[in-house]
Scaffold this motif. Sequence first.
Motif, PDB file in Angstrom:
ATOM      1  N   VAL A 322       0.859  -1.177   0.000  1.00  0.00           N
ATOM      2  CA  VAL A 322       0.000   0.000   0.000  1.00  0.00           C
ATOM      3  C   VAL A 322       0.899   1.230   0.000  1.00  0.00           C
ATOM      4  N   LYS A 323       0.492   2.265  -0.690  1.00  0.00           N
ATOM      5  CA  LYS A 323       1.297   3.484  -0.787  1.00  0.00           C
ATOM      6  C   LYS A 323       1.436   4.180   0.565  1.00  0.00           C
ATOM      7  N   ASP A 324       2.479   4.963   0.689  1.00  0.00           N
ATOM      8  CA  ASP A 324       2.620   5.897   1.796  1.00  0.00           C
ATOM      9  C   ASP A 324       1.527   6.953   1.635  1.00  0.00           C
ATOM     10  N   ALA A 325       0.732   7.148   2.659  1.00  0.00           N
ATOM     11  CA  ALA A 325      -0.398   8.082   2.561  1.00  0.00           C
ATOM     12  C   ALA A 325       0.034   9.501   2.236  1.00  0.00           C
ATOM     13  N   ASP A 326       1.284   9.857   2.559  1.00  0.00           N
ATOM     14  CA  ASP A 326       1.761  11.223   2.361  1.00  0.00           C
ATOM     15  C   ASP A 326       2.737  11.346   1.198  1.00  0.00           C
ATOM     16  N   ASP A 327       2.790  10.313   0.330  1.00  0.00           N
ATOM     17  CA  ASP A 327       3.796  10.361  -0.725  1.00  0.00           C
ATOM     18  C   ASP A 327       3.218   9.835  -2.032  1.00  0.00           C
ATOM     19  N   GLY A 328       4.102   9.443  -2.946  1.00  0.00           N
ATOM     20  CA  GLY A 328       3.672   9.077  -4.283  1.00  0.00           C
ATOM     21  C   GLY A 328       2.905   7.765  -4.338  1.00  0.00           C
ATOM     22  N   ILE A 376       9.932  19.476 -13.040  1.00  0.00           N
ATOM     23  CA  ILE A 376      11.261  19.595 -12.446  1.00  0.00           C
ATOM     24  C   ILE A 376      11.549  21.036 -12.022  1.00  0.00           C
ATOM     25  N   SER A 377      11.136  22.006 -12.815  1.00  0.00           N
ATOM     26  CA  SER A 377      11.446  23.402 -12.492  1.00  0.00           C
ATOM     27  C   SER A 377      10.762  23.853 -11.205  1.00  0.00           C
ATOM     28  N   LYS A 378       9.576  23.270 -10.910  1.00  0.00           N
ATOM     29  CA  LYS A 378       8.827  23.646  -9.711  1.00  0.00           C
ATOM     30  C   LYS A 378       8.988  22.630  -8.580  1.00  0.00           C
ATOM     31  N   ALA A 379       9.611  21.502  -8.882  1.00  0.00           N
ATOM     32  CA  ALA A 379       9.741  20.415  -7.905  1.00  0.00           C
ATOM     33  C   ALA A 379       8.378  19.994  -7.368  1.00  0.00           C
ATOM     34  N   THR A 380       7.466  19.676  -8.288  1.00  0.00           N
ATOM     35  CA  THR A 380       6.123  19.225  -7.915  1.00  0.00           C
ATOM     36  C   THR A 380       5.783  17.954  -8.695  1.00  0.00           C
ATOM     37  N   TYR A 381       4.774  17.255  -8.216  1.00  0.00           N
ATOM     38  CA  TYR A 381       4.243  16.094  -8.938  1.00  0.00           C
ATOM     39  C   TYR A 381       2.795  15.920  -8.521  1.00  0.00           C
ATOM     40  N   THR A 382       2.063  15.105  -9.244  1.00  0.00           N
ATOM     41  CA  THR A 382       0.678  14.796  -8.882  1.00  0.00           C
ATOM     42  C   THR A 382       0.489  13.288  -8.853  1.00  0.00           C
ATOM     43  N   ASN A 383      -0.446  12.850  -8.039  1.00  0.00           N
ATOM     44  CA  ASN A 383      -0.768  11.423  -7.954  1.00  0.00           C
ATOM     45  C   ASN A 383      -1.902  11.064  -8.909  1.00  0.00           C
ATOM     46  N   THR A 384      -1.795  11.538 -10.138  1.00  0.00           N
ATOM     47  CA  THR A 384      -2.800  11.228 -11.153  1.00  0.00           C
ATOM     48  C   THR A 384      -2.467   9.949 -11.903  1.00  0.00           C
ATOM     49  N   ARG A 410      10.304  -6.164  -4.520  1.00  0.00           N
ATOM     50  CA  ARG A 410      10.697  -4.757  -4.568  1.00  0.00           C
ATOM     51  C   ARG A 410       9.494  -3.952  -5.042  1.00  0.00           C
ATOM     52  N   VAL A 411       9.115  -2.962  -4.253  1.00  0.00           N
ATOM     53  CA  VAL A 411       7.950  -2.122  -4.550  1.00  0.00           C
ATOM     54  C   VAL A 411       8.460  -0.755  -5.003  1.00  0.00           C
ATOM     55  N   LEU A 412       7.966  -0.283  -6.138  1.00  0.00           N
ATOM     56  CA  LEU A 412       8.411   0.991  -6.695  1.00  0.00           C
ATOM     57  C   LEU A 412       7.284   2.005  -6.703  1.00  0.00           C
ATOM     58  N   GLN A 413       7.599   3.230  -6.285  1.00  0.00           N
ATOM     59  CA  GLN A 413       6.664   4.347  -6.421  1.00  0.00           C
ATOM     60  C   GLN A 413       6.759   4.943  -7.825  1.00  0.00           C
ATOM     61  N   ILE A 414       5.792   5.800  -8.137  1.00  0.00           N
ATOM     62  CA  ILE A 414       5.897   6.614  -9.345  1.00  0.00           C
ATOM     63  C   ILE A 414       7.034   7.628  -9.153  1.00  0.00           C
ATOM     64  N   PRO A 415       7.548   8.216 -10.227  1.00  0.00           N
ATOM     65  CA  PRO A 415       8.612   9.221 -10.075  1.00  0.00           C
ATOM     66  C   PRO A 415       8.138  10.435  -9.267  1.00  0.00           C
ATOM     67  N   THR A 416       9.018  10.887  -8.384  1.00  0.00           N
ATOM     68  CA  THR A 416       8.803  12.112  -7.612  1.00  0.00           C
ATOM     69  C   THR A 416      10.113  12.903  -7.624  1.00  0.00           C
TER      70      THR A 416
END
Length: 588
Positions: A322-328, A376-384, A410-416
């Motif tokens: 299960v994902k980290d509730a506060d991350d990707g 990258i310029s804003k250092a942001t991402y979305t969980n879409t 091995r569990v991988l998140q989306i890029p952040t």
Amino acid sequence: VAGGIWQQTIAIADKYYKPGKFTTFVAYEWTSAPHNQNMHRNVFFRDSKKVPALPFTALDSNKPEDLWGWMDDQRKQGNEVLAISHNANLSNGIMFPVDVDDRGRPIDAAWAETRMRNESLTEIHQVKGTSETYPDLSPNDEFANYEIMSFLIGLDNSTSKINGSYVRQAWQNGMALQEAKGFNPYKMGVVAASDSHNGVIPYAQNNNFGSHGFTDNTPELRLSGKKNSGMAALQTSTSGLAGVWAEENTRESIFDAMKRKEVYGTSGVRIPVRLFGGWGFDSTLWNEKDWVHAAYAKGVSMGGDLPAKPGKEAPSFVVWAVKDADDGNLDRIQIIKGWTKNGQTFEKIYDVAWSGDRQPDPATGKVPAVGSTVDISKATYTNTIGATELKKVWVDPDFDPAQHAFYYARVLQIPTPRWSTYDAAKLQVPPPADVSATVQERAWTSPIWYSPNAEDGKLTARGKTIDDLKTEGAKALTNEQLQAYVVGKTIKVRNTVTGQTFEIVYGNDGQRSVISVDGKPPSDGEYLNMLHGGQFGVPASYEIKDGHLVTTLGGSPFEATVFEQNGKYVAARSSEFGYVNYEVEAVK
């Protein structure tokens, strides 16, 4: 002075220990670093009542065998203790030896048993790099190049040798030792940790405040590229976390879970992950009201050994995250398998669960990249993109009951954004070009091991060994014979384990190069079990010494010994545990 500080440490641990709510351990770091090679261990005591007046430190001895002996003595006094090796990636190849121990004595069953009794865990990730694997060791693993750091602590412009420094290779070599000699010193579970020197821990990419005091406590210092004690802050990672599946939040329960290796590590994100293995798991497990209880009843959890095989079926594995509730969100779950045959080691990465409607490549089985929402310029991402939960019951499609194997998830998140990208955005400067702007944070479970029983072990022919050859009267070539046999020649050799053939040119100038594999120019990643080192098409040095062809693989030397038997020539590699796995088919 040391005794007083140690008593304060014990008192602090006891003051803040709240069973069931917050667990502290009496623990310390054994900081052995001979010739700047990291051999550190973290030593944990199960309780605080019988701890010694002083811990055993690297000032007493910098040899792990002496630490283990002291730990055995503590255990005899009723003081249960365990050690966790860490920063193997900076050990210069001496953390996971396969030939001799720290005193130059041959590694044997007693050494293996002593190590496993005292040190059943190792660290897979921390601020000074990831110790899972290395791209040159795992060229077919597209996610191997994660937060790689290689240097010798205290030395600028230094590098740490690859072989002997990474846990996946140690697991593989441990199985090869089990097959060849009957013991395995590397059936370790994994955790992750911080190694922060600040007393506070920078777990999050978006809140990295450094880990080494005044050397990296501002964004400007972290991005500067300046080295301190050989380490560039820009290349450091965020802290890792250890996950423990324990019955309750107490010292006793957590310690016992660590001993049985029911643990996992993450890159700092709080991903819960479970792995079970057994015989006969299927997708109906998810229909169980308490599927975890059912999985325990029918199999073993991470860190365990598969029970005896009941029939002809392949093992099945239950994996859930299960994902980290506060991350990707989550990208995918992979199961990584390692196995051994006649002293050679192999690995394969399986994508077993993934987000979205992506389809695996029919030829490779690999799932396409998840994509990226990072600005990258804003250092942001979305969980879409990605998933909040992934789960799968997976059956090994390539199971061979005669081969030793291990499996881990091995569990991988989306890029952040990486922490350096967050820092660059704070300073309103471009992200540094010499590190990745994004990361796919992850979790790694401890493995589950499979060992063939006596009957299954007979299903495949045992390879020939050097001892077998000598008994049959084969003779190793001398320096002069090797010189005449290989120098200035092209040697065609067949790997008897894989069936692969390859041609090597041994030049008169002490350089050699692989020019073909199975009659074709070699492809990336095909070097793992071949008699050479370096890159294809790039000459590498060799020499003839003491009756051996001496060359390197991943920066570590190995020797090839050529034998003549009834007019035929065969070769053994020193890194393949005494097996003779190469037949010379032609010399021209």
